[in-house]
Design a protein around this motif. Structure first.
Motif, PDB file in Angstrom:
ATOM      1  N   ILE A  93       0.874  -1.169   0.000  1.00  0.00           N
ATOM      2  CA  ILE A  93       0.000   0.000   0.000  1.00  0.00           C
ATOM      3  C   ILE A  93       0.913   1.222   0.000  1.00  0.00           C
ATOM      4  N   PRO A  94       0.746   2.113  -0.975  1.00  0.00           N
ATOM      5  CA  PRO A  94       1.625   3.286  -1.047  1.00  0.00           C
ATOM      6  C   PRO A  94       1.496   4.155   0.210  1.00  0.00           C
ATOM      7  N   GLU A  95       2.587   4.777   0.599  1.00  0.00           N
ATOM      8  CA  GLU A  95       2.606   5.609   1.805  1.00  0.00           C
ATOM      9  C   GLU A  95       1.615   6.768   1.695  1.00  0.00           C
ATOM     10  N   TRP A  96       1.456   7.352   0.509  1.00  0.00           N
ATOM     11  CA  TRP A  96       0.518   8.465   0.362  1.00  0.00           C
ATOM     12  C   TRP A  96      -0.906   8.029   0.680  1.00  0.00           C
ATOM     13  N   GLN A  97      -1.224   6.773   0.348  1.00  0.00           N
ATOM     14  CA  GLN A  97      -2.571   6.262   0.590  1.00  0.00           C
ATOM     15  C   GLN A  97      -2.785   6.030   2.086  1.00  0.00           C
ATOM     16  N   LYS A  98      -1.777   5.519   2.771  1.00  0.00           N
ATOM     17  CA  LYS A  98      -1.865   5.329   4.222  1.00  0.00           C
ATOM     18  C   LYS A  98      -2.058   6.667   4.928  1.00  0.00           C
ATOM     19  N   LYS A  99      -1.305   7.691   4.491  1.00  0.00           N
ATOM     20  CA  LYS A  99      -1.431   9.032   5.082  1.00  0.00           C
ATOM     21  C   LYS A  99      -2.839   9.575   4.890  1.00  0.00           C
ATOM     22  N   GLU A 100      -3.381   9.379   3.696  1.00  0.00           N
ATOM     23  CA  GLU A 100      -4.730   9.873   3.397  1.00  0.00           C
ATOM     24  C   GLU A 100      -5.767   9.196   4.284  1.00  0.00           C
TER      25      GLU A 100
END
Length: 75
Positions: free
Chosen positions: A38-45
């Motif tokens: 899971i991309p880090e940007w998606q986790k942050k979102e």
């Protein structure tokens, strides 16, 4: 043959049978979800949205209500 990855959408009622047939033909390789990062940007979102919902729980909309509204807008 190229090593291209394709993404397809299969209707739920056909998915299991199609995947079974493709596996029998050795045409597909099924990967467990944990192998796909899971991309880090998606986790942050997701973390951002969870915090926002915790601050404003009154903004939560049920799936039934959201689905109904989407169907109305699609007409």
């Amino acid at each position: 043959m190229s090593n291209t990855t394709y993404h397809i959408r299969i209707k739920k009622e056909y998915a299991a049978a199609i995947l079974e047939d493709l596996q029998k033909l050795d045409a597909v390789e099924l990967l467990p979800g944990e192998e796909l990062p899971i991309p880090e940007w998606q986790k942050k979102e997701v973390r951002k949205r969870i915090k926002e919902l915790q601050k404003h729980p009154e903004r939560v909309v049920s799936w039934e209500s959201a689905s109904k509204k989407i169907k109305q807008l699609a007409k």
